[in-house]
Design a protein around this motif. Sequence first.
Motif, PDB file in Angstrom:
ATOM      1  N   PRO A  55       0.836  -1.211   0.000  1.00 14.35           N
ATOM      2  CA  PRO A  55       0.000   0.000   0.000  1.00 14.35           C
ATOM      3  C   PRO A  55       0.868   1.257   0.000  1.00 14.35           C
ATOM      4  O   PRO A  55       1.906   1.308   0.663  1.00 14.35           O
ATOM      5  N   PHE A  56       0.444   2.266  -0.736  1.00 14.55           N
ATOM      6  CA  PHE A  56       1.288   3.448  -0.922  1.00 14.55           C
ATOM      7  C   PHE A  56       1.658   4.169   0.379  1.00 14.55           C
ATOM      8  O   PHE A  56       2.787   4.639   0.507  1.00 14.55           O
ATOM      9  N   PRO A  57       0.754   4.303   1.349  1.00 17.26           N
ATOM     10  CA  PRO A  57       1.185   4.970   2.585  1.00 17.26           C
ATOM     11  C   PRO A  57       2.384   4.277   3.237  1.00 17.26           C
ATOM     12  O   PRO A  57       3.309   4.933   3.708  1.00 17.26           O
ATOM     13  N   HIS A  58       2.356   2.930   3.233  1.00 16.78           N
ATOM     14  CA  HIS A  58       3.486   2.203   3.819  1.00 16.78           C
ATOM     15  C   HIS A  58       4.695   2.230   2.893  1.00 16.78           C
ATOM     16  O   HIS A  58       5.843   2.260   3.357  1.00 16.78           O
ATOM     17  N   LEU A  59       4.448   2.227   1.589  1.00 19.05           N
ATOM     18  CA  LEU A  59       5.536   2.268   0.619  1.00 19.05           C
ATOM     19  C   LEU A  59       6.372   3.531   0.784  1.00 19.05           C
ATOM     20  O   LEU A  59       7.603   3.479   0.838  1.00 19.05           O
ATOM     21  N   THR A  60       5.708   4.682   0.878  1.00 17.82           N
ATOM     22  CA  THR A  60       6.446   5.933   1.052  1.00 17.82           C
ATOM     23  C   THR A  60       7.098   6.000   2.430  1.00 17.82           C
ATOM     24  O   THR A  60       8.155   6.609   2.582  1.00 17.82           O
ATOM     25  N   HIS A  61       6.467   5.361   3.417  1.00 17.54           N
ATOM     26  CA  HIS A  61       7.087   5.296   4.743  1.00 17.54           C
ATOM     27  C   HIS A  61       8.374   4.480   4.683  1.00 17.54           C
ATOM     28  O   HIS A  61       9.388   4.841   5.307  1.00 17.54           O
ATOM     29  N   GLN A  62       8.357   3.395   3.915  1.00 19.28           N
ATOM     30  CA  GLN A  62       9.570   2.581   3.756  1.00 19.28           C
ATOM     31  C   GLN A  62      10.663   3.386   3.047  1.00 19.28           C
ATOM     32  O   GLN A  62      11.845   3.284   3.403  1.00 19.28           O
ATOM     33  N   TRP A  63      10.264   4.151   2.024  1.00 17.09           N
ATOM     34  CA  TRP A  63      11.261   4.991   1.348  1.00 17.09           C
ATOM     35  C   TRP A  63      11.861   5.997   2.326  1.00 17.09           C
ATOM     36  O   TRP A  63      13.084   6.203   2.343  1.00 17.09           O
ATOM     37  N   LEU A  64      11.005   6.623   3.132  1.00 21.43           N
ATOM     38  CA  LEU A  64      11.494   7.628   4.078  1.00 21.43           C
ATOM     39  C   LEU A  64      12.467   7.012   5.074  1.00 21.43           C
ATOM     40  O   LEU A  64      13.500   7.615   5.400  1.00 21.43           O
ATOM     41  N   ASP A  65      12.161   5.816   5.541  1.00 21.59           N
ATOM     42  CA  ASP A  65      13.071   5.134   6.461  1.00 21.59           C
ATOM     43  C   ASP A  65      14.398   4.823   5.782  1.00 21.59           C
ATOM     44  O   ASP A  65      15.472   4.999   6.361  1.00 21.59           O
ATOM     45  N   THR A 141       4.694  11.801   4.845  1.00 21.45           N
ATOM     46  CA  THR A 141       4.285  12.319   6.163  1.00 21.45           C
ATOM     47  C   THR A 141       2.921  13.004   6.138  1.00 21.45           C
ATOM     48  O   THR A 141       2.559  13.691   7.080  1.00 21.45           O
ATOM     49  N   ARG A 142       2.147  12.808   5.072  1.00 18.94           N
ATOM     50  CA  ARG A 142       0.889  13.544   4.933  1.00 18.94           C
ATOM     51  C   ARG A 142      -0.139  13.208   6.008  1.00 18.94           C
ATOM     52  O   ARG A 142      -1.028  14.003   6.294  1.00 18.94           O
ATOM     53  N   ASP A 143      -0.041  12.029   6.622  1.00 14.43           N
ATOM     54  CA  ASP A 143      -1.001  11.634   7.651  1.00 14.43           C
ATOM     55  C   ASP A 143      -0.467  11.802   9.063  1.00 14.43           C
ATOM     56  O   ASP A 143      -1.143  11.437  10.028  1.00 14.43           O
ATOM     57  N   ASP A 144       0.734  12.343   9.200  1.00 11.51           N
ATOM     58  CA  ASP A 144       1.340  12.444  10.528  1.00 11.51           C
ATOM     59  C   ASP A 144       0.523  13.322  11.466  1.00 11.51           C
ATOM     60  O   ASP A 144       0.320  12.981  12.639  1.00 11.51           O
ATOM     61  N   ALA A 145       0.073  14.466  10.982  1.00  9.59           N
ATOM     62  CA  ALA A 145      -0.679  15.392  11.837  1.00  9.59           C
ATOM     63  C   ALA A 145      -1.980  14.767  12.299  1.00  9.59           C
ATOM     64  O   ALA A 145      -2.356  14.864  13.475  1.00  9.59           O
ATOM     65  N   ALA A 146      -2.691  14.104  11.366  1.00 11.46           N
ATOM     66  CA  ALA A 146      -3.965  13.470  11.722  1.00 11.46           C
ATOM     67  C   ALA A 146      -3.751  12.354  12.735  1.00 11.46           C
ATOM     68  O   ALA A 146      -4.526  12.197  13.685  1.00 11.46           O
ATOM     69  N   ALA A 147      -2.687  11.576  12.549  1.00  8.08           N
ATOM     70  CA  ALA A 147      -2.394  10.488  13.478  1.00  8.08           C
ATOM     71  C   ALA A 147      -2.072  11.035  14.862  1.00  8.08           C
ATOM     72  O   ALA A 147      -2.481  10.472  15.888  1.00  8.08           O
ATOM     73  N   ALA A 148      -1.360  12.151  14.920  1.00 11.41           N
ATOM     74  CA  ALA A 148      -1.000  12.757  16.201  1.00 11.41           C
ATOM     75  C   ALA A 148      -2.230  13.281  16.942  1.00 11.41           C
ATOM     76  O   ALA A 148      -2.283  13.286  18.172  1.00 11.41           O
ATOM     77  N   GLU A 149      -3.238  13.699  16.186  1.00  3.93           N
ATOM     78  CA  GLU A 149      -4.459  14.230  16.789  1.00  3.93           C
ATOM     79  C   GLU A 149      -5.487  13.143  17.097  1.00  3.93           C
ATOM     80  O   GLU A 149      -6.561  13.423  17.604  1.00  3.93           O
ATOM     81  N   GLY A 150      -5.166  11.906  16.742  1.00  2.36           N
ATOM     82  CA  GLY A 150      -6.083  10.809  17.016  1.00  2.36           C
ATOM     83  C   GLY A 150      -7.224  10.709  16.033  1.00  2.36           C
ATOM     84  O   GLY A 150      -8.261  10.124  16.335  1.00  2.36           O
ATOM     85  N   THR A 151      -7.051  11.263  14.832  1.00  2.00           N
ATOM     86  CA  THR A 151      -8.123  11.240  13.824  1.00  2.00           C
ATOM     87  C   THR A 151      -7.706  10.410  12.627  1.00  2.00           C
ATOM     88  O   THR A 151      -8.173  10.642  11.511  1.00  2.00           O
ATOM     89  N   LYS A 152      -6.865   9.437  12.850  1.00  2.00           N
ATOM     90  CA  LYS A 152      -6.348   8.634  11.751  1.00  2.00           C
ATOM     91  C   LYS A 152      -7.451   7.891  11.013  1.00  2.00           C
ATOM     92  O   LYS A 152      -7.384   7.679   9.819  1.00  2.00           O
ATOM     93  N   GLY A 153      -8.497   7.482  11.720  1.00  2.88           N
ATOM     94  CA  GLY A 153      -9.571   6.706  11.113  1.00  2.88           C
ATOM     95  C   GLY A 153     -10.718   7.542  10.597  1.00  2.88           C
ATOM     96  O   GLY A 153     -11.806   7.011  10.343  1.00  2.88           O
ATOM     97  N   MET A 154     -10.520   8.822  10.432  1.00  2.00           N
ATOM     98  CA  MET A 154     -11.597   9.687   9.985  1.00  2.00           C
ATOM     99  C   MET A 154     -12.019   9.354   8.551  1.00  2.00           C
ATOM    100  O   MET A 154     -11.245   8.813   7.764  1.00  2.00           O
ATOM    101  N   VAL A 155     -13.270   9.704   8.212  1.00  2.00           N
ATOM    102  CA  VAL A 155     -13.805   9.444   6.888  1.00  2.00           C
ATOM    103  C   VAL A 155     -13.159  10.400   5.887  1.00  2.00           C
ATOM    104  O   VAL A 155     -13.070  11.602   6.128  1.00  2.00           O
ATOM    105  N   VAL A 156     -12.723   9.839   4.754  1.00  2.13           N
ATOM    106  CA  VAL A 156     -12.081  10.631   3.718  1.00  2.13           C
ATOM    107  C   VAL A 156     -13.056  10.845   2.574  1.00  2.13           C
ATOM    108  O   VAL A 156     -13.635   9.885   2.050  1.00  2.13           O
ATOM    109  N   GLY A 157     -13.277  12.093   2.192  1.00  2.00           N
ATOM    110  CA  GLY A 157     -14.214  12.415   1.128  1.00  2.00           C
ATOM    111  C   GLY A 157     -13.677  12.054  -0.248  1.00  2.00           C
ATOM    112  O   GLY A 157     -12.496  11.735  -0.416  1.00  2.00           O
ATOM    113  N   ASP A 158     -14.566  12.136  -1.249  1.00  2.00           N
ATOM    114  CA  ASP A 158     -14.181  11.771  -2.616  1.00  2.00           C
ATOM    115  C   ASP A 158     -13.063  12.658  -3.152  1.00  2.00           C
ATOM    116  O   ASP A 158     -12.167  12.190  -3.848  1.00  2.00           O
TER     117      ASP A 158
END
Length: 206
Positions: A55-65, A141-158
């Motif tokens: 999955p791309f979120p993990h793929l870019t995380h692997q690249w960053l690491d 790192t696009r989801d870092d802020a949301a994860a820090a605020e505890g909103t990682k599972g929020m609904v994503v619009g179209d």
Amino acid sequence: MGTDILVAQMLGTLGCGFAAGGVMTLSILNIPTLILPARQPASVAIPSQQGPATPFPHLTHQWLDTYERGMRTFPVMCLGASVANGYLAWALRDMAAPEAGIIGGSWSGYYATAIATTMGFVVWTMTAMKSTNDRLMAIATRDDAAAAEGTKGMVVGDQEKAKRAKEDAEALELMKTWANLNMFRAMFPLTGAIIGLYGVANMTFN
């Protein structure tokens, strides 16, 4: 030739060689493995445009690491090799060198050239690779802020889904571009290693 010269030559040459080899490995093995499509039986034709199985979120995380580990390792190796070559430039400053027209007539100019080419690794990273690095970091790192605020599972619009899909496609191409730029980056310490190896051979056999 003293032991200190031999040790410095060994550290300078091997340090550059190890750095070059490590950097090349990222482009030759690491990135192609990260973007590998899902495995299919040999009898199944794999579409040329098939995307990575990861999955791309993990793929870019692997690249960053990968990037962060490399930045903690390879510049230090290049710097260590350059310190050794700097010592050689100082210790051999009064010793005549071959091919005076190329390196200025002394080993100081020769090893200064080795330092310049080796540390070109850092300059290339901060200039030619900067925009690719910055964009990949932003996607990773696009989801870092949301994860820090505890909103990682929020609904994503179209609209947000479409934006993320575009970024994911961009990330794949950016990683391929990064692999090419990184391969060229390895040429800087590799050149330093070749220069160092020539110095060892010249002083040993002449």
